[in-house]
Design a protein around this motif. Structure first.
Motif, PDB file in Angstrom:
ATOM      1  N   THR A   1       0.846  -1.190   0.000  1.00  0.00           N
ATOM      2  CA  THR A   1       0.000   0.000   0.000  1.00  0.00           C
ATOM      3  C   THR A   1       0.882   1.241   0.000  1.00  0.00           C
ATOM      4  O   THR A   1       1.990   1.220   0.533  1.00  0.00           O
ATOM      5  N   GLY A   2       0.398   2.291  -0.630  1.00  0.00           N
ATOM      6  CA  GLY A   2       1.151   3.543  -0.690  1.00  0.00           C
ATOM      7  C   GLY A   2       0.662   4.415  -1.816  1.00  0.00           C
ATOM      8  O   GLY A   2      -0.468   4.283  -2.289  1.00  0.00           O
ATOM      9  N   ASP A   3       1.521   5.319  -2.260  1.00  0.00           N
ATOM     10  CA  ASP A   3       1.157   6.217  -3.357  1.00  0.00           C
ATOM     11  C   ASP A   3       2.401   6.588  -4.151  1.00  0.00           C
ATOM     12  O   ASP A   3       3.517   6.337  -3.735  1.00  0.00           O
ATOM     13  N   LYS A   4       2.126   7.158  -5.336  1.00  0.00           N
ATOM     14  CA  LYS A   4       3.210   7.632  -6.198  1.00  0.00           C
ATOM     15  C   LYS A   4       2.700   8.795  -7.013  1.00  0.00           C
ATOM     16  O   LYS A   4       1.500   9.037  -7.084  1.00  0.00           O
ATOM     17  N   ASP A   5       3.604   9.521  -7.594  1.00  0.00           N
ATOM     18  CA  ASP A   5       3.235  10.666  -8.419  1.00  0.00           C
ATOM     19  C   ASP A   5       2.530  10.206  -9.684  1.00  0.00           C
ATOM     20  O   ASP A   5       2.852   9.149 -10.238  1.00  0.00           O
ATOM     21  N   ALA A   6       1.559  10.994 -10.138  1.00  0.00           N
ATOM     22  CA  ALA A   6       0.824  10.683 -11.363  1.00  0.00           C
ATOM     23  C   ALA A   6       1.765  10.752 -12.562  1.00  0.00           C
ATOM     24  O   ALA A   6       2.671  11.578 -12.617  1.00  0.00           O
ATOM     25  N   GLY A   7       1.554   9.867 -13.501  1.00  0.00           N
ATOM     26  CA  GLY A   7       2.337   9.875 -14.729  1.00  0.00           C
ATOM     27  C   GLY A   7       3.722   9.256 -14.590  1.00  0.00           C
ATOM     28  O   GLY A   7       4.534   9.363 -15.501  1.00  0.00           O
ATOM     29  N   VAL A   8       3.990   8.630 -13.477  1.00  0.00           N
ATOM     30  CA  VAL A   8       5.309   8.055 -13.229  1.00  0.00           C
ATOM     31  C   VAL A   8       5.182   6.544 -13.118  1.00  0.00           C
ATOM     32  O   VAL A   8       4.356   6.049 -12.368  1.00  0.00           O
ATOM     33  N   GLU A   9       5.983   5.829 -13.887  1.00  0.00           N
ATOM     34  CA  GLU A   9       6.044   4.375 -13.744  1.00  0.00           C
ATOM     35  C   GLU A   9       7.067   4.058 -12.669  1.00  0.00           C
ATOM     36  O   GLU A   9       8.059   4.768 -12.504  1.00  0.00           O
ATOM     37  N   GLY A  10       6.822   2.981 -11.924  1.00  0.00           N
ATOM     38  CA  GLY A  10       7.762   2.619 -10.881  1.00  0.00           C
ATOM     39  C   GLY A  10       7.693   1.154 -10.560  1.00  0.00           C
ATOM     40  O   GLY A  10       6.826   0.422 -11.045  1.00  0.00           O
ATOM     41  N   TYR A  11       8.616   0.691  -9.743  1.00  0.00           N
ATOM     42  CA  TYR A  11       8.616  -0.699  -9.307  1.00  0.00           C
ATOM     43  C   TYR A  11       9.157  -0.782  -7.886  1.00  0.00           C
ATOM     44  O   TYR A  11       9.913   0.084  -7.437  1.00  0.00           O
ATOM     45  N   CYS A  12       8.738  -1.818  -7.190  1.00  0.00           N
ATOM     46  CA  CYS A  12       9.223  -2.095  -5.842  1.00  0.00           C
ATOM     47  C   CYS A  12       9.816  -3.493  -5.811  1.00  0.00           C
ATOM     48  O   CYS A  12       9.297  -4.401  -6.447  1.00  0.00           O
ATOM     49  N   THR A  13      10.897  -3.651  -5.070  1.00  0.00           N
ATOM     50  CA  THR A  13      11.554  -4.937  -4.923  1.00  0.00           C
ATOM     51  C   THR A  13      11.214  -5.516  -3.558  1.00  0.00           C
ATOM     52  O   THR A  13      11.396  -4.857  -2.536  1.00  0.00           O
ATOM     53  N   VAL A  14      10.699  -6.743  -3.579  1.00  0.00           N
ATOM     54  CA  VAL A  14      10.301  -7.444  -2.356  1.00  0.00           C
ATOM     55  C   VAL A  14      11.099  -8.740  -2.284  1.00  0.00           C
ATOM     56  O   VAL A  14      11.331  -9.392  -3.300  1.00  0.00           O
ATOM     57  N   ARG A  15      11.511  -9.115  -1.067  1.00  0.00           N
ATOM     58  CA  ARG A  15      12.198 -10.389  -0.900  1.00  0.00           C
ATOM     59  C   ARG A  15      11.638 -11.114   0.314  1.00  0.00           C
ATOM     60  O   ARG A  15      11.021 -10.523   1.191  1.00  0.00           O
ATOM     61  N   SER A  16      11.895 -12.419   0.350  1.00  0.00           N
ATOM     62  CA  SER A  16      11.494 -13.247   1.484  1.00  0.00           C
ATOM     63  C   SER A  16      12.687 -14.085   1.907  1.00  0.00           C
ATOM     64  O   SER A  16      13.507 -14.472   1.071  1.00  0.00           O
ATOM     65  N   GLN A  17      12.753 -14.347   3.206  1.00  0.00           N
ATOM     66  CA  GLN A  17      13.833 -15.157   3.749  1.00  0.00           C
ATOM     67  C   GLN A  17      13.253 -16.329   4.524  1.00  0.00           C
ATOM     68  O   GLN A  17      12.155 -16.247   5.085  1.00  0.00           O
ATOM     69  N   ALA A  18      14.021 -17.401   4.552  1.00  0.00           N
ATOM     70  CA  ALA A  18      13.644 -18.573   5.341  1.00  0.00           C
ATOM     71  C   ALA A  18      13.969 -18.307   6.812  1.00  0.00           C
ATOM     72  O   ALA A  18      14.576 -17.294   7.160  1.00  0.00           O
ATOM     73  N   GLU A  19      13.599 -19.237   7.642  1.00  0.00           N
ATOM     74  CA  GLU A  19      13.832 -19.093   9.081  1.00  0.00           C
ATOM     75  C   GLU A  19      15.316 -18.937   9.408  1.00  0.00           C
ATOM     76  O   GLU A  19      15.692 -18.217  10.328  1.00  0.00           O
ATOM     77  N   ASP A  20      16.181 -19.584   8.622  1.00  0.00           N
ATOM     78  CA  ASP A  20      17.629 -19.498   8.865  1.00  0.00           C
ATOM     79  C   ASP A  20      18.266 -18.239   8.283  1.00  0.00           C
ATOM     80  O   ASP A  20      19.468 -18.039   8.380  1.00  0.00           O
ATOM     81  N   GLY A  21      17.477 -17.380   7.637  1.00  0.00           N
ATOM     82  CA  GLY A  21      17.983 -16.125   7.087  1.00  0.00           C
ATOM     83  C   GLY A  21      18.347 -16.188   5.618  1.00  0.00           C
ATOM     84  O   GLY A  21      18.673 -15.169   5.007  1.00  0.00           O
ATOM     85  N   ALA A  22      18.305 -17.358   5.014  1.00  0.00           N
ATOM     86  CA  ALA A  22      18.633 -17.500   3.595  1.00  0.00           C
ATOM     87  C   ALA A  22      17.506 -16.902   2.748  1.00  0.00           C
ATOM     88  O   ALA A  22      16.325 -17.065   3.054  1.00  0.00           O
ATOM     89  N   GLU A  23      17.890 -16.201   1.692  1.00  0.00           N
ATOM     90  CA  GLU A  23      16.891 -15.624   0.796  1.00  0.00           C
ATOM     91  C   GLU A  23      16.251 -16.739  -0.030  1.00  0.00           C
ATOM     92  O   GLU A  23      16.954 -17.516  -0.670  1.00  0.00           O
ATOM     93  N   VAL A  24      14.908 -16.796  -0.014  1.00  0.00           N
ATOM     94  CA  VAL A  24      14.196 -17.837  -0.760  1.00  0.00           C
ATOM     95  C   VAL A  24      13.383 -17.262  -1.913  1.00  0.00           C
ATOM     96  O   VAL A  24      12.832 -18.010  -2.719  1.00  0.00           O
ATOM     97  N   GLY A  25      13.315 -15.941  -2.029  1.00  0.00           N
ATOM     98  CA  GLY A  25      12.595 -15.328  -3.139  1.00  0.00           C
ATOM     99  C   GLY A  25      12.829 -13.838  -3.193  1.00  0.00           C
ATOM    100  O   GLY A  25      13.030 -13.183  -2.168  1.00  0.00           O
ATOM    101  N   ARG A  26      12.836 -13.312  -4.436  1.00  0.00           N
ATOM    102  CA  ARG A  26      13.000 -11.879  -4.656  1.00  0.00           C
ATOM    103  C   ARG A  26      12.347 -11.558  -5.991  1.00  0.00           C
ATOM    104  O   ARG A  26      12.532 -12.293  -6.961  1.00  0.00           O
ATOM    105  N   ALA A  27      11.602 -10.454  -6.042  1.00  0.00           N
ATOM    106  CA  ALA A  27      10.966 -10.067  -7.300  1.00  0.00           C
ATOM    107  C   ALA A  27      10.684  -8.568  -7.298  1.00  0.00           C
ATOM    108  O   ALA A  27      10.561  -7.938  -6.244  1.00  0.00           O
ATOM    109  N   ASP A  28      10.595  -8.019  -8.521  1.00  0.00           N
ATOM    110  CA  ASP A  28      10.193  -6.628  -8.720  1.00  0.00           C
ATOM    111  C   ASP A  28       8.728  -6.611  -9.132  1.00  0.00           C
ATOM    112  O   ASP A  28       8.324  -7.406  -9.990  1.00  0.00           O
ATOM    113  N   PHE A  29       7.966  -5.694  -8.565  1.00  0.00           N
ATOM    114  CA  PHE A  29       6.561  -5.536  -8.922  1.00  0.00           C
ATOM    115  C   PHE A  29       6.375  -4.124  -9.462  1.00  0.00           C
ATOM    116  O   PHE A  29       6.698  -3.144  -8.799  1.00  0.00           O
TER     117      PHE A  29
END
Length: 132
Positions: free
Chosen positions: A72-100
């Motif tokens: 959730t959030g906002d951005k300026d009108a007329g601007v394309e953008g992306y956010c990078t999200v990642r997930s980690q396992a219980e041991d701290g290892a990265e198990v997923g990353r993607a740009d939306f």
């Protein structure tokens, strides 16, 4: 004892007393200094007041092979953008990353996205959002 002369040898240290040349150098220096200040101000303005995108994670839900993330959030009108999200396992290892991506027409962001993971993730972390 001999007395030392207090005058400099003629022609050895450049012209002295050339007021026109000194004034010309001062004017050129002032113009270049003013141009540099304007350039720095222009970059500072575009850095601070430039296009922006501001998103945060509201909630997330994990499963064996994915993490559903509510952004959730906002951005300026007329601007394309992306956010990078990642997930980690219980041991701290990265198990997923993607740009939306968010298209230019969107100003209010309220989306649930699915991040595919290689194993069960225990976190959802927003690494950052960028215009572009």
């Amino acid at each position: 004892m001999s007395t030392a002369s207090t005058q400099l040898p003629q022609g050895r240290y450049g012209r002295s007393g050339d007021k026109r040349a000194d004034r010309k150098l001062k004017v050129i220096g002032a113009v270049l200094g003013a141009a540099l200040l304007v350039l720095i101000g222009w970059f500072a303005y575009h850095y601070v007041a430039g296009n922006r995108i501001s998103v945060e994670i509201l909630t997330f839900e994990t499963s064996a092979k994915s993490v559903k993330v509510h952004l959730t959030g906002d951005k300026d009108a007329g601007v394309e953008g992306y956010c990078t999200v990642r997930s980690q396992a219980e041991d701290g290892a990265e198990v997923g990353r993607a740009d939306f991506r968010f298209d230019a027409a969107t100003t209010d962001i309220d989306e649930v996205v699915t991040l595919q993971t290689t194993s069960r993730g225990t976190t959802a972390e927003l690494l950052g959002c960028h215009v572009g």
